[in-house]
Design a protein around this motif. Structure first.
Motif, PDB file in Angstrom:
ATOM      1  N   VAL A  90     -47.371 -34.571 -64.267  1.00  0.00           N
ATOM      2  CA  VAL A  90     -47.303 -33.549 -65.320  1.00  0.00           C
ATOM      3  C   VAL A  90     -46.998 -32.268 -64.311  1.00  0.00           C
ATOM      4  N   VAL A  91     -46.082 -31.521 -64.818  1.00  0.00           N
ATOM      5  CA  VAL A  91     -45.381 -30.092 -64.346  1.00  0.00           C
ATOM      6  C   VAL A  91     -45.926 -29.229 -65.243  1.00  0.00           C
ATOM      7  N   ILE A  92     -46.769 -28.315 -64.501  1.00  0.00           N
ATOM      8  CA  ILE A  92     -47.469 -27.104 -65.336  1.00  0.00           C
ATOM      9  C   ILE A  92     -46.731 -25.768 -64.729  1.00  0.00           C
ATOM     10  N   THR A  93     -46.203 -24.994 -65.397  1.00  0.00           N
ATOM     11  CA  THR A  93     -45.964 -23.550 -65.109  1.00  0.00           C
ATOM     12  C   THR A  93     -46.901 -22.774 -65.273  1.00  0.00           C
ATOM     13  N   GLY A  94     -47.027 -21.516 -64.591  1.00  0.00           N
ATOM     14  CA  GLY A  94     -48.182 -20.572 -64.503  1.00  0.00           C
ATOM     15  C   GLY A  94     -49.506 -21.326 -64.648  1.00  0.00           C
ATOM     16  N   ALA A  95     -49.491 -21.932 -63.745  1.00  0.00           N
ATOM     17  CA  ALA A  95     -50.795 -22.804 -63.588  1.00  0.00           C
ATOM     18  C   ALA A  95     -51.805 -22.140 -62.637  1.00  0.00           C
ATOM     19  N   THR A  96     -51.746 -20.840 -62.215  1.00  0.00           N
ATOM     20  CA  THR A  96     -52.783 -20.271 -61.459  1.00  0.00           C
ATOM     21  C   THR A  96     -53.660 -19.432 -62.342  1.00  0.00           C
ATOM     22  N   SER A  97     -53.622 -19.169 -63.537  1.00  0.00           N
ATOM     23  CA  SER A  97     -54.328 -18.299 -64.388  1.00  0.00           C
ATOM     24  C   SER A  97     -54.440 -18.736 -65.824  1.00  0.00           C
ATOM     25  N   GLY A  98     -55.287 -18.143 -66.636  1.00  0.00           N
ATOM     26  CA  GLY A  98     -55.385 -18.127 -67.935  1.00  0.00           C
ATOM     27  C   GLY A  98     -55.033 -19.747 -68.688  1.00  0.00           C
ATOM     28  N   LEU A  99     -54.461 -19.940 -69.653  1.00  0.00           N
ATOM     29  CA  LEU A  99     -54.177 -21.225 -70.257  1.00  0.00           C
ATOM     30  C   LEU A  99     -53.476 -22.341 -69.304  1.00  0.00           C
ATOM     31  N   GLY A 100     -52.569 -21.736 -68.273  1.00  0.00           N
ATOM     32  CA  GLY A 100     -52.119 -22.793 -67.440  1.00  0.00           C
ATOM     33  C   GLY A 100     -53.398 -23.449 -66.320  1.00  0.00           C
ATOM     34  N   LYS A 101     -54.007 -22.507 -66.039  1.00  0.00           N
ATOM     35  CA  LYS A 101     -55.289 -22.884 -65.090  1.00  0.00           C
ATOM     36  C   LYS A 101     -56.061 -23.898 -65.705  1.00  0.00           C
ATOM     37  N   GLU A 102     -56.365 -23.597 -66.932  1.00  0.00           N
ATOM     38  CA  GLU A 102     -57.239 -24.529 -67.833  1.00  0.00           C
ATOM     39  C   GLU A 102     -56.683 -25.908 -68.270  1.00  0.00           C
ATOM     40  N   CYS A 103     -55.469 -25.910 -68.343  1.00  0.00           N
ATOM     41  CA  CYS A 103     -54.562 -27.002 -68.480  1.00  0.00           C
ATOM     42  C   CYS A 103     -54.328 -27.891 -67.288  1.00  0.00           C
ATOM     43  N   ALA A 104     -54.457 -27.121 -66.238  1.00  0.00           N
ATOM     44  CA  ALA A 104     -54.428 -27.926 -65.012  1.00  0.00           C
ATOM     45  C   ALA A 104     -55.787 -28.914 -64.820  1.00  0.00           C
ATOM     46  N   LYS A 105     -56.781 -28.223 -65.202  1.00  0.00           N
ATOM     47  CA  LYS A 105     -58.275 -28.737 -65.082  1.00  0.00           C
ATOM     48  C   LYS A 105     -58.262 -30.074 -65.992  1.00  0.00           C
ATOM     49  N   VAL A 106     -57.978 -29.805 -67.343  1.00  0.00           N
ATOM     50  CA  VAL A 106     -58.081 -31.116 -68.205  1.00  0.00           C
ATOM     51  C   VAL A 106     -57.150 -32.321 -67.839  1.00  0.00           C
ATOM     52  N   LEU A 146     -48.319 -28.086 -59.691  1.00  0.00           N
ATOM     53  CA  LEU A 146     -48.813 -26.809 -60.423  1.00  0.00           C
ATOM     54  C   LEU A 146     -47.498 -25.758 -59.754  1.00  0.00           C
ATOM     55  N   CYS A 147     -47.193 -25.008 -60.717  1.00  0.00           N
ATOM     56  CA  CYS A 147     -46.025 -24.105 -60.592  1.00  0.00           C
ATOM     57  C   CYS A 147     -46.568 -23.025 -60.781  1.00  0.00           C
ATOM     58  N   GLY A 148     -46.023 -21.955 -59.974  1.00  0.00           N
ATOM     59  CA  GLY A 148     -46.385 -20.360 -59.933  1.00  0.00           C
ATOM     60  C   GLY A 148     -45.739 -19.592 -58.953  1.00  0.00           C
ATOM     61  N   ARG A 149     -45.863 -18.234 -58.950  1.00  0.00           N
ATOM     62  CA  ARG A 149     -45.310 -17.420 -58.014  1.00  0.00           C
ATOM     63  C   ARG A 149     -46.116 -17.180 -56.715  1.00  0.00           C
ATOM     64  N   ASP A 150     -47.210 -17.215 -56.835  1.00  0.00           N
ATOM     65  CA  ASP A 150     -48.082 -17.046 -55.714  1.00  0.00           C
ATOM     66  C   ASP A 150     -48.664 -18.238 -54.860  1.00  0.00           C
ATOM     67  N   SER A 151     -48.180 -18.527 -53.573  1.00  0.00           N
ATOM     68  CA  SER A 151     -48.630 -19.497 -53.079  1.00  0.00           C
ATOM     69  C   SER A 151     -50.042 -19.845 -52.724  1.00  0.00           C
ATOM     70  N   GLU A 152     -50.612 -18.737 -52.428  1.00  0.00           N
ATOM     71  CA  GLU A 152     -51.871 -18.717 -52.193  1.00  0.00           C
ATOM     72  C   GLU A 152     -53.091 -19.257 -53.254  1.00  0.00           C
ATOM     73  N   PRO A 186     -53.123 -32.437 -56.409  1.00  0.00           N
ATOM     74  CA  PRO A 186     -51.839 -31.736 -57.086  1.00  0.00           C
ATOM     75  C   PRO A 186     -50.775 -31.644 -55.909  1.00  0.00           C
ATOM     76  N   HIS A 187     -49.618 -31.402 -56.272  1.00  0.00           N
ATOM     77  CA  HIS A 187     -48.558 -30.880 -55.516  1.00  0.00           C
ATOM     78  C   HIS A 187     -48.325 -29.624 -55.959  1.00  0.00           C
ATOM     79  N   THR A 188     -47.847 -28.643 -55.191  1.00  0.00           N
ATOM     80  CA  THR A 188     -47.390 -27.282 -55.370  1.00  0.00           C
ATOM     81  C   THR A 188     -46.107 -26.991 -55.290  1.00  0.00           C
ATOM     82  N   VAL A 189     -45.323 -26.141 -56.214  1.00  0.00           N
ATOM     83  CA  VAL A 189     -43.961 -25.655 -56.117  1.00  0.00           C
ATOM     84  C   VAL A 189     -43.813 -24.238 -56.261  1.00  0.00           C
ATOM     85  N   VAL A 190     -43.544 -23.328 -55.483  1.00  0.00           N
ATOM     86  CA  VAL A 190     -43.545 -22.060 -55.569  1.00  0.00           C
ATOM     87  C   VAL A 190     -42.302 -21.548 -56.159  1.00  0.00           C
TER      88      VAL A 190
END
Length: 349
Positions: free
Chosen positions: A79-95, A105-111, A133-137
């Protein structure tokens, strides 16, 4: 006749003497109604109640089978999720992580992405195997980095089962004061970015004849409200694109789900851009009082698991507005004009 009176006394609960005092016609009417009532009670106890319990049982069995199917569908899915570091994306990552999915997990901020990986890694599920999870910035507004990200995802995991296009940016401002560069910025992030990622991953799904593409749109992809022009336009475009995509990829057994939430308690309004491109920085009242991101994430999980084509996740007023726009557009336009007047007056005061 004495037998009738005795029977009447038993059925009605009245004394034998009272029944004797009634006229024969009244006695017979009461007796007939009481018998009919008794037959109705017998019918209810022998037919209606068993039928009701049987229906509840069938429904419970259906939901159980549906849950088992959803669990099997999501377990081990990439499952690829964009905007995964906050808001709905973060909660989707959890469930989705809790459901046993292999997340990208995809986003602009590596940290922030690494922080999210740490959070998810500390969560254990004794009933299901979870995966790190794997991350892609990358930045969705830069289509070149989007294509590079798609290549990295496929190279690392080989395929994508479910793509959740969640990342986005909101807008607040009047049309007359908004520069075209702001409109383009919102469209790049909310529309061109997601469709670029979708198109990059789509050929691999078609080749496997398997895949599921999810677009997190908005109620504003169906209706437009004043001072949200760039955002509403991007979401209308999103709705149209993924509706077309759904029809075109059905022959390849690829599913497309469009989720249209109303107000969610996220930082979307805080991070919205204004007419001059600056940050809005205000938490709207409707946003603050909206559904929690965790609640909406559960709806997204269920919609994906059940392979729903479209889901409207909104309260009564936004839902009614969607139908009003289609059924009585003149009234809808009048209400929106009044809303614009009130917002202008509120800002001026």
């Amino acid at each position: 006749m004495g037998t009738l009176w005795q029977r009447l006394s038993t059925l009605t609960g009245k004394s034998f003497k009272t029944c004797l005092c009634l006229s024969p016609k009244h006695q017979w009417w009461i007796f007939r109604k009481t018998v009919q009532k008794g037959k109705l009670m017998d019918f209810t106890s022998t037919v209606i109640i068993p039928l009701l319990f049987g229906s509840v049982g069938i429904f419970a069995l259906f939901r159980l089978l549906q849950w088992m199917r959803m669990r099997a569908y999501l377990q081990e899915a990439v499952v690829v999720i964009t905007g995964a570091t906050s808001g709905l994306g973060k909660e989707c990552a959890k469930v989705f992580h809790a459901a046993g999915c292999k997340l990208v997990l995809c986003g602009r901020d590596s940290e922030k992405l690494q922080d999210m990986v740490q959070q998810l890694s500390t969560v254990t599920n004794h009933r299901k195997k979870t995966h790190k999870p794997h991350t892609v910035v990358f930045d969705l507004s830069d289509t070149k980095t989007v294509l590079n990200a798609a290549e990295e995802i496929l190279k690392y995991l080989g395929h994508v089962d479910i793509l959740i296009n969640n990342a986005g940016i909101s807008f607040r401002g009047t049309i007359v004061d908004t520069g075209l560069d702001v409109d383009k910025k919102v469209m790049e992030t909310n529309y061109f970015g997601p469709i670029a990622l979708t198109k990059a991953l789509l050929p691999s799904m078609i080749k496997r004849r398997k895949g599921h593409i999810v677009a997190i749109s908005s109620v504003q992809g169906k209706i437009s409200i004043p001072f949200r022009s760039a955002y509403a336009a991007s979401k209308h475009a999103t709705q149209a694109f993924f509706d077309c995509l759904r029809a075109e990829v059905e022959q390849y057994d690829i599913d497309v789900t469009v989720v249209s939430p109303g107000y969610i308690q996220t930082n979307l309004s805080l991070n919205a851009v204004t007419a001059d491109g600056s940050r809005y920085g205000v938490m709207d009242k409707n946003t603050a009082e909206g559904q929690t991101a965790a609640e909406v994430a559960q709806v997204v999980l269920s919609a994906v698991g059940q392979k729903k084509k479209e889901v409207l996740v909104a309260g009564l007023t936004p839902s009614l507005a969607v139908y009003l726009r289609n059924l009585c557009p003149r009234l809808f336009f009048t209400l929106m004009a009044e809303r614009a007047k009130k917002e202008r007056k509120a800002k001026a005061s």
